[in-house]
Design an enzyme around this catalytic site. Sequence first.
Site, PDB file in Angstrom:
ATOM      1  N   ASP A 175       0.815  -1.217   0.000  1.00 16.82           N
ATOM      2  CA  ASP A 175       0.000   0.000   0.000  1.00 16.82           C
ATOM      3  C   ASP A 175       0.848   1.267   0.000  1.00 16.82           C
ATOM      4  O   ASP A 175       0.597   2.192  -0.772  1.00 16.82           O
ATOM      5  CB  ASP A 175      -0.929  -0.006   1.226  1.00 16.82           C
TER       6      ASP A 175
ATOM      7  N   CYS B 255      -4.935   2.675  -0.421  1.00 13.25           N
ATOM      8  CA  CYS B 255      -4.823   2.096  -1.770  1.00 13.25           C
ATOM      9  C   CYS B 255      -5.279   0.640  -1.790  1.00 13.25           C
ATOM     10  O   CYS B 255      -5.987   0.215  -2.716  1.00 13.25           O
ATOM     11  CB  CYS B 255      -3.394   2.225  -2.284  1.00 13.25           C
ATOM     12  N   ASP B 256      -4.882  -0.132  -0.796  1.00 10.61           N
ATOM     13  CA  ASP B 256      -5.350  -1.509  -0.697  1.00 10.61           C
ATOM     14  C   ASP B 256      -6.865  -1.550  -0.575  1.00 10.61           C
ATOM     15  O   ASP B 256      -7.542  -2.369  -1.212  1.00 10.61           O
ATOM     16  CB  ASP B 256      -4.741  -2.192   0.533  1.00 10.61           C
ATOM     17  N   THR B 257      -7.407  -0.687   0.272  1.00 11.91           N
ATOM     18  CA  THR B 257      -8.841  -0.693   0.534  1.00 11.91           C
ATOM     19  C   THR B 257      -9.633  -0.293  -0.705  1.00 11.91           C
ATOM     20  O   THR B 257     -10.618  -0.945  -1.073  1.00 11.91           O
ATOM     21  CB  THR B 257      -9.169   0.254   1.704  1.00 11.91           C
TER      22      THR B 257
END
Length: 399
Positions: free
Chosen positions: A144, A172-174
């Site tokens: 991320d 960003c991951d989410t």
Amino acid sequence: MTRKILEGIKVLDLTNVLSGPFATLHLALLGADVVKVENPKDGDLARKLGIVPDLNRKLMGTSFLAQNCNKRSITLNTKSPEGKDLFKRLAKDADVVVENFRPGVMDRLGIGYSVLKELNPKLVYCAISGFGQTGPDAFKPAYDQIIQGLSGEMAINGDERLSPLRAGFPVCDTVGGLNAAFAVMAALFHRERSGEGQFIDVALLDSIMPLMGWVAANLLIGNSQPVVMGNDNFTAAPSGTFRTADGFINIAANKQEQWEAVCDVLEVGELKIDPRFQERDTRKRNRKELTPLLEARLTQRPTAHWVEALNARDVPSGEILGLEAALRQPQIQHRGVLQKTRAEGVGEFEVFALTALFDKTPGNVEAPPPALGQHNAEVYAGLGLGEAEREALKSKGVI
């Protein structure tokens, strides 16, 4: 009895850590049967990630607990010949496969989309990666924080004292997970109309970029480079964070009438006719002169007073809450954002529920995150494997 939107949809989830599990969590909350396919040794890495060491040792770390409700878990060594065969058998009647390996990993294992689509042409296959399946950076490793930096997101955070600055959670991951869940739903809708499955290529870097649309538009269309402004909002003034007698307040006076209402509430009517602040764009240019004039009044009363007074005049304003206070605020409780569940060896705990509220097909937390391999017997029995066969596979490290 209410029907779930994704009732009857079978998802094979080979994902780890955050982006993929967050995507499949939303599918599970919508009623899909999400079968989490994990390596037999220790499963999803998130099982060991969290702030409670005892739970990490139990392979039920807080990071895992946060995004794996409503799923079933099986163990499978997809590197073994038997494991590959079992996965193919599972995929024959699956609706969705989601994985977040680096590009090419599934193909090298012999269970990539090119193989699976021949077994199941209606399969929706979603591959999540840092940079996508193609391009000059496709095979680079990515977490991320790396994506936050490469996206420009860190460069527009902070202020002149502290920049670049990462977001305080893995945004960003989410967002990549949400994008993947959205894409899977769209592909399932397409399949309803056409009968065909397809391959979905989701990149974390791609996913975060459109979230900066306003900032990017100022550059792409207005040729204006972003300026780090800390807690100030570049679209208007006064719009940002201001000191009060007991802390801080967020005020977003984005309209002219809201600006004038701020002057009325703070009893600084003379600012409405001050040439530095009369007009929107002029106020934005002179925000550094405006802020101390407003804070001279705001610091005379506590935050709660100003929040009530400003909201009463339709000026958006609010306290700046710590995480615990934010989670416990009455509005969040009213909306059912958090739900309680209980897992063996963990006890009762709270997790986030589905935050889109459907009046006909609601989604709820109905099962806790599974223990590693908890559903081996029932899932493999569905493939016709008896207890003796399962034990033989277990002794060989296949499951």
